[in-house]
Design a protein around this motif. Structure first.
Motif, PDB file in Angstrom:
ATOM      1  N   MET A 161       0.840  -1.178   0.000  1.00  6.29           N
ATOM      2  CA  MET A 161       0.000   0.000   0.000  1.00  6.29           C
ATOM      3  C   MET A 161       0.882   1.237   0.000  1.00  6.29           C
ATOM      4  N   LYS A 162       0.418   2.242  -0.747  1.00 11.47           N
ATOM      5  CA  LYS A 162       1.110   3.525  -0.779  1.00 11.47           C
ATOM      6  C   LYS A 162       0.216   4.583  -0.141  1.00 11.47           C
ATOM      7  N   TYR A 163       0.865   5.686   0.222  1.00  9.64           N
ATOM      8  CA  TYR A 163       0.168   6.797   0.855  1.00  9.64           C
ATOM      9  C   TYR A 163       0.350   8.047   0.007  1.00  9.64           C
ATOM     10  N   TRP A 164      -0.685   8.898   0.050  1.00  9.92           N
ATOM     11  CA  TRP A 164      -0.726  10.076  -0.808  1.00  9.92           C
ATOM     12  C   TRP A 164      -1.267  11.281  -0.057  1.00  9.92           C
ATOM     13  N   LEU A 165      -1.062  12.431  -0.647  1.00  3.62           N
ATOM     14  CA  LEU A 165      -1.714  13.660  -0.206  1.00  3.62           C
ATOM     15  C   LEU A 165      -2.386  14.250  -1.434  1.00  3.62           C
ATOM     16  N   LEU A 166      -3.684  14.499  -1.325  1.00  2.00           N
ATOM     17  CA  LEU A 166      -4.468  15.070  -2.422  1.00  2.00           C
ATOM     18  C   LEU A 166      -4.912  16.465  -2.010  1.00  2.00           C
ATOM     19  N   LYS A 167      -4.534  17.446  -2.805  1.00  2.00           N
ATOM     20  CA  LYS A 167      -4.845  18.839  -2.479  1.00  2.00           C
ATOM     21  C   LYS A 167      -6.062  19.319  -3.251  1.00  2.00           C
ATOM     22  N   SER A 168      -6.907  20.058  -2.541  1.00  2.00           N
ATOM     23  CA  SER A 168      -8.049  20.687  -3.180  1.00  2.00           C
ATOM     24  C   SER A 168      -8.357  21.989  -2.458  1.00  2.00           C
ATOM     25  N   GLU A 169      -8.734  22.985  -3.224  1.00  2.00           N
ATOM     26  CA  GLU A 169      -9.162  24.235  -2.620  1.00  2.00           C
ATOM     27  C   GLU A 169     -10.575  24.023  -2.091  1.00  2.00           C
ATOM     28  N   PRO A 170     -10.802  24.250  -0.797  1.00  2.00           N
ATOM     29  CA  PRO A 170     -12.113  23.926  -0.228  1.00  2.00           C
ATOM     30  C   PRO A 170     -13.265  24.712  -0.840  1.00  2.00           C
ATOM     31  N   ASP A 171     -13.007  25.891  -1.407  1.00  2.00           N
ATOM     32  CA  ASP A 171     -14.103  26.615  -2.056  1.00  2.00           C
ATOM     33  C   ASP A 171     -14.447  26.009  -3.418  1.00  2.00           C
ATOM     34  N   ALA A 172     -13.546  25.175  -3.964  1.00  2.00           N
ATOM     35  CA  ALA A 172     -13.826  24.464  -5.215  1.00  2.00           C
ATOM     36  C   ALA A 172     -14.369  23.054  -4.922  1.00  2.00           C
ATOM     37  N   TYR A 173     -13.706  22.328  -4.004  1.00  2.00           N
ATOM     38  CA  TYR A 173     -14.157  20.994  -3.614  1.00  2.00           C
ATOM     39  C   TYR A 173     -13.525  20.668  -2.269  1.00  2.00           C
ATOM     40  N   SER A 174     -14.354  20.564  -1.240  1.00  2.00           N
ATOM     41  CA  SER A 174     -13.866  20.322   0.119  1.00  2.00           C
ATOM     42  C   SER A 174     -14.111  18.870   0.531  1.00  2.00           C
ATOM     43  N   TYR A 175     -13.560  18.516   1.673  1.00  2.00           N
ATOM     44  CA  TYR A 175     -13.814  17.173   2.184  1.00  2.00           C
ATOM     45  C   TYR A 175     -15.297  16.986   2.474  1.00  2.00           C
ATOM     46  N   SER A 176     -15.984  18.014   2.964  1.00  2.00           N
ATOM     47  CA  SER A 176     -17.425  17.859   3.203  1.00  2.00           C
ATOM     48  C   SER A 176     -18.175  17.652   1.895  1.00  2.00           C
ATOM     49  N   ASP A 177     -17.667  18.218   0.779  1.00  2.00           N
ATOM     50  CA  ASP A 177     -18.275  17.920  -0.524  1.00  2.00           C
ATOM     51  C   ASP A 177     -18.136  16.433  -0.846  1.00  2.00           C
ATOM     52  N   LEU A 178     -16.973  15.869  -0.537  1.00  2.00           N
ATOM     53  CA  LEU A 178     -16.764  14.438  -0.777  1.00  2.00           C
ATOM     54  C   LEU A 178     -17.708  13.610   0.098  1.00  2.00           C
ATOM     55  N   GLU A 179     -17.862  14.003   1.348  1.00  2.00           N
ATOM     56  CA  GLU A 179     -18.773  13.277   2.235  1.00  2.00           C
ATOM     57  C   GLU A 179     -20.224  13.349   1.744  1.00  2.00           C
ATOM     58  N   SER A 180     -20.562  14.440   1.057  1.00  2.00           N
ATOM     59  CA  SER A 180     -21.922  14.633   0.549  1.00  2.00           C
ATOM     60  C   SER A 180     -22.149  14.031  -0.837  1.00  2.00           C
ATOM     61  N   ALA A 181     -21.077  13.603  -1.488  1.00  2.00           N
ATOM     62  CA  ALA A 181     -21.173  13.057  -2.847  1.00  2.00           C
ATOM     63  C   ALA A 181     -21.885  11.695  -2.819  1.00  2.00           C
ATOM     64  N   PRO A 182     -22.490  11.299  -3.948  1.00  2.00           N
ATOM     65  CA  PRO A 182     -23.105   9.963  -4.010  1.00  2.00           C
ATOM     66  C   PRO A 182     -22.099   8.882  -3.621  1.00  2.00           C
ATOM     67  N   ASN A 183     -22.494   8.033  -2.697  1.00  2.00           N
ATOM     68  CA  ASN A 183     -21.620   6.967  -2.186  1.00  2.00           C
ATOM     69  C   ASN A 183     -20.331   7.497  -1.573  1.00  2.00           C
ATOM     70  N   GLN A 184     -20.288   8.792  -1.270  1.00  2.00           N
ATOM     71  CA  GLN A 184     -19.095   9.452  -0.710  1.00  2.00           C
ATOM     72  C   GLN A 184     -17.857   9.196  -1.573  1.00  2.00           C
ATOM     73  N   ARG A 185     -18.061   9.283  -2.894  1.00  2.00           N
ATOM     74  CA  ARG A 185     -16.967   9.043  -3.849  1.00  2.00           C
ATOM     75  C   ARG A 185     -16.967  10.129  -4.912  1.00  2.00           C
ATOM     76  N   THR A 186     -15.784  10.376  -5.460  1.00  2.00           N
ATOM     77  CA  THR A 186     -15.659  11.315  -6.570  1.00  2.00           C
ATOM     78  C   THR A 186     -14.443  10.939  -7.406  1.00  2.00           C
ATOM     79  N   LEU A 187     -14.422  11.440  -8.633  1.00  2.00           N
ATOM     80  CA  LEU A 187     -13.217  11.320  -9.452  1.00  2.00           C
ATOM     81  C   LEU A 187     -12.296  12.476  -9.106  1.00  2.00           C
TER      82      LEU A 187
END
Length: 156
Positions: free
Chosen positions: A1-27
């Protein structure tokens, strides 16, 4: 297993957006830095874990955990003429941009700010602190564990 850091500007896409996404998944689409895109295409594997990092905001920080659930996906933004990430040289048959699907795992007990990360000698070699502009970055197992410890330490 590898580990990563994924950056996103929260005003564009935040972690809460991911939690709210269908099945809590996104591309994790729209990545056009060749170095980051190469990691998405060639290095990430299903089951890998990633920190979700909020960037370009008042307090940039590692805020949550997510996991890679699918790989080798043609980035749909590269095929969409309406997208700012459209690439006329890319096609469904010959995609130039590959992405992954990311699933929400859990918010960290507390966010670990960039300022705090920079204060840790154990993290001096971390990509984030040396080449911060990359939206997809590897994290060593030692860095991963250290940041998790920081997130669980409430004395900060």
């Amino acid at each position: 297993m590898k580990y990563w850091l994924l950056k996103s500007e929260p005003d564009a896409y935040s972690y809460s957006d991911l939690e709210s996404a269908p099945n809590q998944r996104t591309l994790w689409d729209g990545v056009r830095n060749y170095q980051a895109a190469k990691l998405l295409k060639n290095e990430m594997q299903v089951g890998d874990l990633a920190f979700f990092y909020h960037s370009s905001c008042k307090v940039p920080a590692v805020v949550a955990l997510c996991r890679i659930t699918r790989t080798g996906i043609t980035d749909p933004t590269s095929l969409d003429p309406q997208s700012r990430y459209y690439d006329p040289k890319s096609s469904a048959e010959q995609p130039r941009w590959i992405t992954v699907e990311v699933a929400a795992d859990a918010p960290l007990p507390r966010a670990v700010s960039l300022k705090e990360l920079k204060q840790q000698p154990e993290l001096q070699d971390m990509v984030l602190l040396n080449n911060g502009r990359l939206s997809v970055q590897p994290v060593s197992p030692q860095q991963w564990q250290f940041i998790l410890q920081l997130a669980h330490n409430s004395s900060h």
